[in-house]
Enzyme design. Sequence first.
Site, short mmCIF file in Angstrom:
data_model
loop_
_atom_site.label_atom_id
_atom_site.label_comp_id
_atom_site.label_asym_id
_atom_site.label_seq_id
_atom_site.Cartn_x
_atom_site.Cartn_y
_atom_site.Cartn_z
N HIS A 162 -7.09 -2.90 14.83
CA HIS A 162 -7.99 -1.73 14.77
C HIS A 162 -8.91 -1.65 16.00
CE1 HIS A 162 -6.42 -0.78 10.92
NE2 HIS A 162 -6.92 -1.83 10.34
N ASP A 175 0.38 0.26 9.17
CA ASP A 175 -0.72 -0.23 8.35
C ASP A 175 -0.60 0.15 6.88
OD1 ASP A 175 -3.13 -1.17 7.42
OD2 ASP A 175 -4.38 -0.17 8.87
N HIS A 179 -8.24 -12.93 7.67
CA HIS A 179 -8.33 -11.51 7.33
C HIS A 179 -9.33 -10.75 8.19
CE1 HIS A 179 -9.69 -7.94 5.10
NE2 HIS A 179 -8.44 -7.88 4.66
N GLN A 191 0.82 -1.22 0.00
CA GLN A 191 0.00 0.00 0.00
C GLN A 191 0.85 1.27 0.00
OE1 GLN A 191 -3.08 -0.49 3.00
NE2 GLN A 191 -3.77 -2.41 2.08
N HIS A 227 -8.03 -8.43 11.40
CA HIS A 227 -8.78 -7.18 11.38
C HIS A 227 -10.10 -7.42 12.11
CE1 HIS A 227 -6.69 -6.33 7.30
NE2 HIS A 227 -6.13 -5.56 8.20
N ARG A 280 -10.83 1.28 -0.45
CA ARG A 280 -10.50 -0.13 -0.67
C ARG A 280 -10.55 -0.46 -2.15
NH1 ARG A 280 -13.75 -5.56 1.28
NH2 ARG A 280 -15.14 -4.84 -0.37
ZN LIG Z 1 -4.78 -3.91 7.80
#
Ligand SMILES: [Zn+2]
Length: 451
Positions: free
Chosen positions: A284, A335, A220, A72, A247, A95
């Site tokens: 998170h 992240d 995930h 990312q 997550h 996303r």
């Molecule tokens: Zn993540």
Amino acid sequence: MTSSPSLPYWICPELAWIDGRMHADKAIALSGDGLIEAVVTRAEVPAGQVVEDLPGAALLPGFVNAHSHAFQRVFRGQTEFLRTGAEHEDFWSWRQQMYGAAGRLDPQTTYDIARRLYAEMRAAGWTSVGEFHYVHHGADGSALSPATAMADAVIQAAVDVGLRINLLAVLYHTGGIGEPARPDQRRFISGSLWAFTSLVEALLARWGSHRLVTVGLAPHSVRAVPVDWLEALAQWNAQHHLPVHMHLCEQTAEVEASHRLLGAGPMEVVRRAGLLGPGFVAVHATHLEADDPARLANAGAMVCACPTTEANLGDGFLPASALIEAGVELCVGSDSHIVVNPFEELRLIENNERLQRRRRNVLAKFVEPAADEPDKRRVAPFLLDVGARGGARSLGLDAGEIKAGQAADLVAVSLRDAALEGVPMDFLAEALIFSADTRCVLDTWVAGVRG
Ligand SMILES: [Zn+2]
């Protein structure tokens, strides 16, 4: 960066962060096997030993970046505007853009992006990364040869930079709860749990003996993994004892869908599946329900906060007071790598509480004062511990403190840096947490190797 003497040798910083406070006149022995062998006073170093003095530097345990999606980094800056006709931007629209970036990767570009990012991380004072890796397959979803090619590229990038890595292999199967995966998710998908555990076993076989590499599991989210797979994964891991990162409760839509389709919130779903335990890390946790801090605390599980990304994506706030009051240990990650700055991730845990409550020193309430200063509750030592020892625990590493037997993963910061110069030793931790930028980082050591 400076090359270091060959191991073993001693380093003698002007100050060292040991047992939650700064000490002068300490010497730290780094052993040939990459560990801290001893911590003594400068005068106690045996004659004839190789000693490297670090005047003007404070030495701390290296920071551990417990949640990273390396690829990312490639679209940094490129989602920070509204497009005409799409004036409502949120996590879900971001996303979609992120899937576009994931779709263009191959092992070489993955290596190049990760290597650049990990060099940035190390220069910022991070010495380990938990890489939550989910782009496993070719662009059409077909298996690469070897099947671990993408994960291998990420791991090799970390090894080449000298960054310690836990490759958290992501299990991803559904596009939403009970929904088939979408075409742009097929690079992430495991067709069966057996295919996934085979990938993990291949990674363990290939990298398990490397000094800088460990492997973990990352189902995930409840969106992406069916409940019966979560149960089977918990059973598989009862034999392997790998860290499990997931997550959890990042978005209200996920919590609502979990109640509607699974009959309970995400945390309770994971608890019933048998995954919640001391090796579990909820990433998170911005939309926890009232009983969730107790669920985490009862299991000895942790939470990984990613405050700069959570701010960037508009996720919401970590319920830090509730988690800390319940006794849940924290760690941090950068992240999506909007910024790669351990000081900023850590200070936002406290600053976000201040902004929401319009008060100061909010989290200090939960920190016990030291015996010799019973009138002071300090949050900065607590947050430094979150950044180093908390992160190390989340990845199953014996690191995060300057003491004998721990990995020699260290960071030196400059006492001459503009943000730190003139700060009394007793308040240096506070200045690091609340005022420092990454430019104060002079050097890092990983497994005793400076670089
Ligand atoms: Zn993540």
